[in-house]
Design a protein around this motif. Sequence first.
Motif, PDB file in Angstrom:
ATOM      1  N   THR A   1       6.111 -31.679  13.534  1.00 42.06           N
ATOM      2  CA  THR A   1       4.822 -31.172  13.045  1.00 42.06           C
ATOM      3  C   THR A   1       4.756 -31.286  11.525  1.00 42.06           C
ATOM      4  OG1 THR A   1       4.579 -29.609  14.858  1.00 42.06           O
ATOM      5  CG2 THR A   1       3.417 -29.075  12.830  1.00 42.06           C
ATOM      6  N   ARG A   2       3.640 -31.764  11.071  1.00 41.05           N
ATOM      7  CA  ARG A   2       3.426 -31.801   9.620  1.00 41.05           C
ATOM      8  C   ARG A   2       2.398 -30.728   9.275  1.00 41.05           C
ATOM      9  NH1 ARG A   2      -0.151 -34.658   6.086  1.00 41.05           N
ATOM     10  NH2 ARG A   2       0.765 -34.573   3.998  1.00 41.05           N
ATOM     11  N   ILE A   3       2.676 -29.983   8.214  1.00 44.06           N
ATOM     12  CA  ILE A   3       1.697 -29.001   7.731  1.00 44.06           C
ATOM     13  C   ILE A   3       1.419 -29.322   6.273  1.00 44.06           C
ATOM     14  CG2 ILE A   3       1.227 -26.555   7.263  1.00 44.06           C
ATOM     15  CD1 ILE A   3       3.051 -25.801   9.548  1.00 44.06           C
ATOM     16  N   SER A   4       0.164 -29.300   5.903  1.00 47.11           N
ATOM     17  CA  SER A   4      -0.153 -29.421   4.479  1.00 47.11           C
ATOM     18  C   SER A   4      -1.033 -28.250   4.085  1.00 47.11           C
ATOM     19  CB  SER A   4      -0.850 -30.752   4.189  1.00 47.11           C
ATOM     20  OG  SER A   4      -2.085 -30.818   4.833  1.00 47.11           O
ATOM     21  N   VAL A   5      -0.874 -27.798   2.865  1.00 48.77           N
ATOM     22  CA  VAL A   5      -1.767 -26.764   2.332  1.00 48.77           C
ATOM     23  C   VAL A   5      -2.489 -27.386   1.157  1.00 48.77           C
ATOM     24  CG1 VAL A   5      -1.930 -24.510   1.219  1.00 48.77           C
ATOM     25  CG2 VAL A   5      -0.383 -24.829   3.161  1.00 48.77           C
TER      26      VAL A   5
ATOM     27  N   GLU B   1      -9.693 -42.495  -2.169  1.00 49.84           N
ATOM     28  CA  GLU B   1      -9.716 -42.445  -0.704  1.00 49.84           C
ATOM     29  C   GLU B   1      -8.305 -42.162  -0.208  1.00 49.84           C
ATOM     30  OE1 GLU B   1     -11.866 -44.981   2.366  1.00 49.84           O
ATOM     31  OE2 GLU B   1     -12.267 -46.026   0.477  1.00 49.84           O
ATOM     32  N   HIS B   2      -8.204 -41.287   0.735  1.00 53.33           N
ATOM     33  CA  HIS B   2      -6.893 -40.988   1.311  1.00 53.33           C
ATOM     34  C   HIS B   2      -7.048 -40.682   2.790  1.00 53.33           C
ATOM     35  CE1 HIS B   2      -8.714 -37.297  -0.245  1.00 53.33           C
ATOM     36  NE2 HIS B   2      -8.014 -36.615   0.661  1.00 53.33           N
ATOM     37  N   ARG B   3      -5.948 -40.661   3.493  1.00 49.39           N
ATOM     38  CA  ARG B   3      -5.962 -40.371   4.928  1.00 49.39           C
ATOM     39  C   ARG B   3      -4.636 -39.706   5.298  1.00 49.39           C
ATOM     40  NH1 ARG B   3      -5.382 -46.709   7.000  1.00 49.39           N
ATOM     41  NH2 ARG B   3      -3.164 -46.932   6.547  1.00 49.39           N
TER      42      ARG B   3
ATOM     43  N   LEU C   1      -2.679 -28.704  10.183  1.00 53.90           N
ATOM     44  CA  LEU C   1      -1.521 -28.832  11.068  1.00 53.90           C
ATOM     45  C   LEU C   1      -1.673 -30.105  11.890  1.00 53.90           C
ATOM     46  CD1 LEU C   1       0.683 -26.553  12.817  1.00 53.90           C
ATOM     47  CD2 LEU C   1      -0.788 -27.718  14.433  1.00 53.90           C
ATOM     48  N   TYR C   2      -0.662 -30.959  11.799  1.00 55.75           N
ATOM     49  CA  TYR C   2      -0.664 -32.213  12.555  1.00 55.75           C
ATOM     50  C   TYR C   2       0.539 -32.174  13.497  1.00 55.75           C
ATOM     51  CZ  TYR C   2      -3.223 -33.476   8.243  1.00 55.75           C
ATOM     52  OH  TYR C   2      -4.073 -33.500   7.158  1.00 55.75           O
ATOM     53  N   PRO C   3       0.322 -31.800  14.754  1.00 53.48           N
ATOM     54  CA  PRO C   3       1.480 -31.717  15.663  1.00 53.48           C
ATOM     55  C   PRO C   3       1.990 -33.107  16.024  1.00 53.48           C
ATOM     56  CG  PRO C   3      -0.558 -31.133  16.802  1.00 53.48           C
ATOM     57  CD  PRO C   3      -0.949 -31.475  15.403  1.00 53.48           C
TER      58      PRO C   3
END
Length: 672
Positions: free
Chosen positions: A612-616, A602-604, A530-532
């Motif tokens: 808000t971004r959410i990744s699973v 490589e990733h970031r 979770l990236y608020p």
Amino acid sequence: MAAYSFHRKIMEETPNATICLIQCDPQQNLNGLCISLCSKVCPNVCNTIQSAPPPTDDYILIPPPIPHHSSLSLPLKISLVILVTTFSLFLLYSLYKLYTVWYRSRSRRRPPPPGNQETLDEFVDHDVLDHPIWYIRTIGLQPSVINAITVVKYSKTDGLIEGADCSVCLSEFQEDETLRLLPKCNHAFHISCIDTWLRSHTNCPLCRAGIVKNTTTSSSSDQNLDDSGQMEETQMAISIPEEVDGGQRLREEDHQGSELRIGVVDEEDLNNNNNKGEMVGGGGTSDFLIIRRAVSLNDYAACRIGSDVNNNNYYSDRHQVQIQPVEGDWMNSVKALAESPDLNSIPSLYAYSKNATDSPASDPQDPIPTIDFSLLTSADPDQRSQVIQELDKACKDWGFFQVINHGVPESLMKMVMEKAGEFFNLTGEEKQDFQEKDVLDPIRYGTSFNSKKDKVFCWRDFLKVIVHPEFHSPNTPLGFSEVLLEYSNRTREVVRGLLSGISTSLGLDQSYVEKALKLESGLQICIANLYPPCPQPEVAIGLPPHSDHGLLTLVINNGVSGLQIKHDGKWIDVKDTLPNSFLVNTADQLEIFSNGKYKSVEHRAVVNDVVTRISVVVANGPALDAVVRPADKLVDEERRPVAYIPMKYEEYLKMQQGNQINGKTCLDRVRV
Ligand SMILES: O=C(O)CCC(=O)C(=O)O
Ligand SMILES: [Fe+2]
């Protein structure tokens, strides 16, 4: 001395003389002023009728004779003596108090020496620990600093705490007892024992290591940590101006139990009592960064805030740090921090300075490769070989591709995303049950990447759940566990298919990878990130550049972009991806196994200030006990010698997860 030997003489001559405080007046002794008769030797000394005490060196010295013309009665004289003594003591005490008040106001007014050399003095609680001047003066730490030191639960088995008893009270630690862990030396004590000590000392009672230390000007923040991330030198350079918050002096003792806010302010702003502004480099006029700090902020972080101020390029040495109370506990959750009202800049703990190779991302020039998963199992051999070639190219040239027609229902993908969001919306207390301790804990909730080691915190909260070979899941929110189980099974099928395609594309038997790396008991970790929204996305990072530890990673997100990959030495934005596709990246174990033919990418993850971004993410690796080495067939002594040393996946995983994340430095450790 003269009086002393004089009275010794008297005692020798008149052994039964009492040396008394009462002046013996030969004129008046009959009136009862002398207890008995005046001594012949000394008319000022009374003879006693009681037995005299044996002569000692502790004679009571008799005041010199006073003229015998006093008409004052004895009780009056005694009262006078008491009065004069009391007055003198009072006068002395007042003078002392006046002096200390003057001394303190003088040192407060004194400007800080150049070069940001604020002293430990500022952290010392003079008011609480003012001992009388005739005692040796011991000074300790302010309660807020003491409160900021890490608190841990004692466990005999986890090996976190060295020793089994408190060196202050000498009693044994009990299981689950709450202890304070000192930042520099890691010595643990009962909270009440160490807090009492620290109120009058600034170091560890056991090894004397300082808790906070006066700072030097030029050390780099890196110097505060050794390779293992341990503190080597705890340095603080924080001065606490008195006049903050609109001119109202904030005393930390007044805010016990509440949070602290630490801000970096221009002295000019301070003078104007202006505590609003912008971060240096943000283009604003007043260089001010609010730093929020919870009471749960450990001292390590507190020290870093100090050293950040010293070392971070964003700050000039004109800055001082101020502490103000704010609400909420954000050290365990960036979501909580992001939700705190009036947050318009980020704490310095999150100030991520990109290095030269971390150029800004651009749109990809070539389209990101797409793999049609369904073709891997096509009845048409041409189609199969076509897609295997595409897979080979994608792994070789990109290490990144999107997978379509994978067979995982769209509704399941949406559901897992939804449940991940619901998890993060649980209360801090509910999530606290899963607070990370060990990197191999089956369920880990936390913030940043490795908050115990990270020098700069990531703007990210996470939940990591091991879903295979044993399935685990938090029991809340409702239905999460069922969704996670199904998602884990379905994605594992996709990974199996991709890895058998990759096995073929590497020129190996299609089941070679599966067998060699024991995929039937392969490790699968489901990670929700979770990236608020972040008030200063340009100076924060969601996840810094890294490669993943396993074989293949599958990523989905909530439609908000933020993932960037390094392609041909440039960062590119991963966006406009195909609906319901999986983003797949190659990871370190695949690079090792393929002897470097397929590089881990490589990733970031970057953040934004709007949504808000959410990744699973599903990380898929070998079995924990599989020893991963380059496949024999991919080693050619002349053209392709072994490029990586063999390592058990479990060890690799612990090494990667137990340290700060930093590009491909973990993989570098196993390169030949
Ligand atoms: O959030 C993302 O898109 C990527 C996350 C990631 O790289 C990871 O969890 O390892
Ligand atoms: Fe990753």
